[in-house]
Design an enzyme around this catalytic site. Structure first.
Site, PDB file in Angstrom:
ATOM      1  N   TYR A 166      25.948  38.037  90.387  1.00 25.62           N
ATOM      2  CA  TYR A 166      27.009  38.224  89.382  1.00 25.62           C
ATOM      3  C   TYR A 166      26.445  38.211  87.962  1.00 25.62           C
ATOM      4  CZ  TYR A 166      30.334  36.881  93.122  1.00 25.62           C
ATOM      5  OH  TYR A 166      31.053  36.775  94.293  1.00 25.62           O
ATOM      6  N   HIS A 219      24.485  35.215 100.450  1.00 28.72           N
ATOM      7  CA  HIS A 219      25.536  36.112  99.960  1.00 28.72           C
ATOM      8  C   HIS A 219      25.809  37.263 100.931  1.00 28.72           C
ATOM      9  CE1 HIS A 219      27.396  37.771  95.986  1.00 28.72           C
ATOM     10  NE2 HIS A 219      28.178  37.964  97.027  1.00 28.72           N
TER      11      HIS A 219
END
Length: 267
Positions: free
Chosen positions: A39, A97
């Protein structure tokens, strides 16, 4: 191991936008914040948390290890970098992730590295994200289901992911729902709007309450104070069996997140 039922997501929020979102959410009473290495906002999230001056023990911070850092030699160093950015000595939860594309790094190698990070005190709990059943089995075989706090997956009224959920339940593995509002599409649905009107609630509150009633954790994001406050109020909304059945019928296996070259073979 427990995962808070409700928290703040920070996907696609960066710089001043994510700082404002996190600080506002914390002012409103949020105590769970979800971020990720990819991110590129961990430093901003860390700044917002520090400036909010909330006792670290009150917070539950999650980050996720990106695919480039899944090998045994890279995972812990990358997590230490995340901790520096987040201005904390540990995170409460660290997830893989996405599974390593093409199994370039085995699930076992990554999970054992996560366990080592936990044993070193860098993370309180470990888990997985975007894992289908076959890879969930590999993760469980590697470290035991008792060491896997959650599988964070796309899950919303239009993609209820029942095969993965049913397997997880059989194993006693918790589910965290991301994209719970389906990029806002769920808020336009007639069925959900009718339930919202019935309860004098917002469509977002209905969807979030639905997911939490099923036992999933949710991490909706917003940049607006009124939406952050409204979303949080979903924890006080109780849907009845008729509501739950109506939303269950909306499932159409509509997947919104399946990046080419990254997504595993979905169930």
């Amino acid at each position: 191991m427990t995962i808070p039922a409700f928290g703040l997501g920070t996907f696609r929020l960066q710089d001043d936008v994510v700082i404002h979102s996190v600080k506002t959410a914390l002012e409103l009473g949020y105590r769970t914040v979800d971020t990720a290495q990819i991110y590129e906002n961990e430093a901003a999230v860390g700044q917002a948390i520090e400036e909010s001056r909330i006792d670290r023990n009150e917070l539950f911070i999650t980050t996720k290890i990106w695919i480039e850092n899944l090998s045994a030699d890279k995972l812990i160093p990358s997590l230490k970098q995340s901790l520096t950015k987040l201005r904390t000595e540990y995170v409460d939860l660290t997830l893989i992730h996405w599974p390593s594309p093409g199994s370039a790094v085995s699930v076992k190698e990554s999970m054992l590295a996560l366990m080592a990070a936990k044993e070193a005190g860098l993370t309180r709990q470990i888990g997985i994200s975007n894992f289908p059943i076959a890879l969930m089995k590999e993760a469980i075989e590697a470290v035991g289901v008792e060491n896997i706090a959650t599988n964070q997956i796309e899950l919303h009224p239009f993609l209820q992911n029942r095969q993965v959920v049913d397997f997880a339940k059989q194993q006693g593995l918790h589910i965290t729902s991301y994209m719970t509002l389906a990029y806002g599409e769920a808020l336009k649905d007639d069925v959900i709007n009718a339930i919202a009107e019935k309860h004098q609630a917002t469509p977002a509150q209905v969807v979030l309450a639905w997911a939490m009633k099923l036992g999933y954790a949710v991490i909706p994001s917003s940049t607006k104070r009124e939406n952050l406050a409204s979303n949080m109020a979903a924890t006080d909304l109780t849907l009845d069996q008729e509501d739950m059945a109506s939303i269950a019928a909306l499932d159409r296996q509509q997947r919104l997140v399946s990046p080419e070259g990254l997504a595993p073979d979905w169930d």
